[in-house]
Design a protein around this motif. Structure first.
Motif, PDB file in Angstrom:
ATOM      1  N   ALA A   1      71.800  61.816   6.434  1.00 14.30           N
ATOM      2  CA  ALA A   1      70.737  60.603   6.391  1.00 14.30           C
ATOM      3  C   ALA A   1      71.185  59.270   5.584  1.00 14.30           C
ATOM      4  O   ALA A   1      70.750  58.628   5.964  1.00 14.30           O
ATOM      5  CB  ALA A   1      69.514  61.326   6.181  1.00 14.30           C
ATOM      6  N   SER A   2      72.042  59.882   4.587  1.00 13.02           N
ATOM      7  CA  SER A   2      72.407  58.726   3.622  1.00 13.02           C
ATOM      8  C   SER A   2      73.414  57.797   4.367  1.00 13.02           C
ATOM      9  O   SER A   2      73.875  56.803   3.898  1.00 13.02           O
ATOM     10  CB  SER A   2      72.901  59.013   2.292  1.00 13.02           C
TER      11      SER A   2
ATOM     12  N   GLU B   1      69.997  80.757   0.496  1.00 14.36           N
ATOM     13  CA  GLU B   1      70.541  79.365   0.247  1.00 14.36           C
ATOM     14  C   GLU B   1      70.594  78.430   1.771  1.00 14.36           C
ATOM     15  O   GLU B   1      71.108  77.450   1.452  1.00 14.36           O
ATOM     16  CB  GLU B   1      71.635  79.412  -0.352  1.00 14.36           C
TER      17      GLU B   1
ATOM     18  N   ALA C   1      71.611  67.818   5.700  1.00 11.23           N
ATOM     19  CA  ALA C   1      70.708  66.684   6.236  1.00 11.23           C
ATOM     20  C   ALA C   1      70.583  65.453   5.465  1.00 11.23           C
ATOM     21  O   ALA C   1      70.732  64.221   6.110  1.00 11.23           O
ATOM     22  CB  ALA C   1      69.502  67.238   6.677  1.00 11.23           C
ATOM     23  N   THR C   2      70.375  65.804   4.268  1.00 13.79           N
ATOM     24  CA  THR C   2      70.268  64.288   3.288  1.00 13.79           C
ATOM     25  C   THR C   2      71.460  63.739   3.230  1.00 13.79           C
ATOM     26  O   THR C   2      71.504  62.507   3.279  1.00 13.79           O
ATOM     27  CB  THR C   2      70.039  65.066   1.834  1.00 13.79           C
ATOM     28  N   GLU C   3      72.724  64.255   3.000  1.00 18.20           N
ATOM     29  CA  GLU C   3      73.982  63.519   3.076  1.00 18.20           C
ATOM     30  C   GLU C   3      74.163  62.857   4.367  1.00 18.20           C
ATOM     31  O   GLU C   3      74.484  61.703   4.431  1.00 18.20           O
ATOM     32  CB  GLU C   3      75.006  64.463   2.855  1.00 18.20           C
TER      33      GLU C   3
ATOM     34  N   GLU D   1      68.259  77.251   3.906  1.00 22.82           N
ATOM     35  CA  GLU D   1      67.679  76.213   3.974  1.00 22.82           C
ATOM     36  C   GLU D   1      67.839  75.059   2.689  1.00 22.82           C
ATOM     37  O   GLU D   1      68.351  73.978   3.379  1.00 22.82           O
ATOM     38  CB  GLU D   1      65.876  76.643   3.555  1.00 22.82           C
ATOM     39  N   PRO D   2      68.345  75.392   1.585  1.00 22.64           N
ATOM     40  CA  PRO D   2      68.542  74.256   0.526  1.00 22.64           C
ATOM     41  C   PRO D   2      69.863  73.932   1.150  1.00 22.64           C
ATOM     42  O   PRO D   2      70.059  72.452   0.880  1.00 22.64           O
ATOM     43  CB  PRO D   2      68.846  75.131  -0.835  1.00 22.64           C
ATOM     44  N   ARG D   3      70.989  74.567   1.691  1.00 19.33           N
ATOM     45  CA  ARG D   3      72.067  74.094   2.011  1.00 19.33           C
ATOM     46  C   ARG D   3      71.990  73.150   3.301  1.00 19.33           C
ATOM     47  O   ARG D   3      72.585  71.875   3.207  1.00 19.33           O
ATOM     48  CB  ARG D   3      72.908  75.155   2.415  1.00 19.33           C
ATOM     49  N   ALA D   4      71.195  73.477   4.071  1.00 21.01           N
ATOM     50  CA  ALA D   4      70.711  72.704   5.351  1.00 21.01           C
ATOM     51  C   ALA D   4      70.047  71.381   4.812  1.00 21.01           C
ATOM     52  O   ALA D   4      70.429  70.232   5.368  1.00 21.01           O
ATOM     53  CB  ALA D   4      69.995  73.475   6.336  1.00 21.01           C
ATOM     54  N   LEU D   5      69.361  71.607   4.036  1.00 18.40           N
ATOM     55  CA  LEU D   5      68.566  70.296   3.554  1.00 18.40           C
ATOM     56  C   LEU D   5      69.526  69.278   2.879  1.00 18.40           C
ATOM     57  O   LEU D   5      69.749  68.210   2.939  1.00 18.40           O
ATOM     58  CB  LEU D   5      67.509  70.360   2.624  1.00 18.40           C
ATOM     59  N   GLU D   6      70.700  69.987   2.046  1.00 14.96           N
ATOM     60  CA  GLU D   6      71.611  69.231   1.466  1.00 14.96           C
ATOM     61  C   GLU D   6      72.647  68.352   2.474  1.00 14.96           C
ATOM     62  O   GLU D   6      72.838  67.239   2.253  1.00 14.96           O
ATOM     63  CB  GLU D   6      72.513  70.058   0.712  1.00 14.96           C
TER      64      GLU D   6
END
Length: 127
Positions: free
Chosen positions: A67-68, A54, A63-65, A56-61
């Motif tokens: 970036a918004s 989990e 990062a996406t937050e 990578e998915p957590r890191a991407l989550e």
């Protein structure tokens, strides 16, 4: 490092006491005991502990937050937090006021303030 006859390096003498307190920092450095990821989270040394599949998915989550969010406000907040830990309270407050004045008229801040006002009016039943 101490366990093998070396001194601390990498800024740990500054960072670790600030993160966990002087007494706990001395315990960790002088005794050199290993600790689990969960213990690291409890000490505030890591933000989260997740299963390896989990990460990578957590890191991407995250990062996406990030970036918004408004880039300028993020940069100022990060700078304030980094600097605030290094200066006295008065200097930190001066920096925060300066940043607040810089961001308060940005389109993002104006839009957020208007949305907050609208929600407040709706909750109060005034709409």
């Amino acid at each position: 490092e101490v366990g093998v006859g070396l001194s601390v390096t990498g800024g740990i003498s500054h960072v670790l006491p600030a993160a966990v307190g002087l007494a706990k920092a001395k315990e960790l450095v002088l005794l050199g005991r290993r600790f689990t990821a969960t213990e690291a989270a409890t000490l505030g040394l890591v933000n989260a502990v997740v299963p390896s599949d989990e990460v990578e998915p957590r890191a991407l989550e995250m990062a996406t937050e990030l970036a918004s969010r408004p880039r300028h406000a993020l940069a100022l907040a990060k700078f304030a937090l980094d600097r605030g830990a290094q200066v006295d309270l008065e200097t930190a407050l001066e920096g925060e006021v300066s940043s607040a004045l810089t961001t308060r008229g940005t389109p993002e801040a104006v839009r957020a303030a208007e949305e907050f006002r609208q929600r407040s009016v709706q909750r109060a039943g005034l709409s």
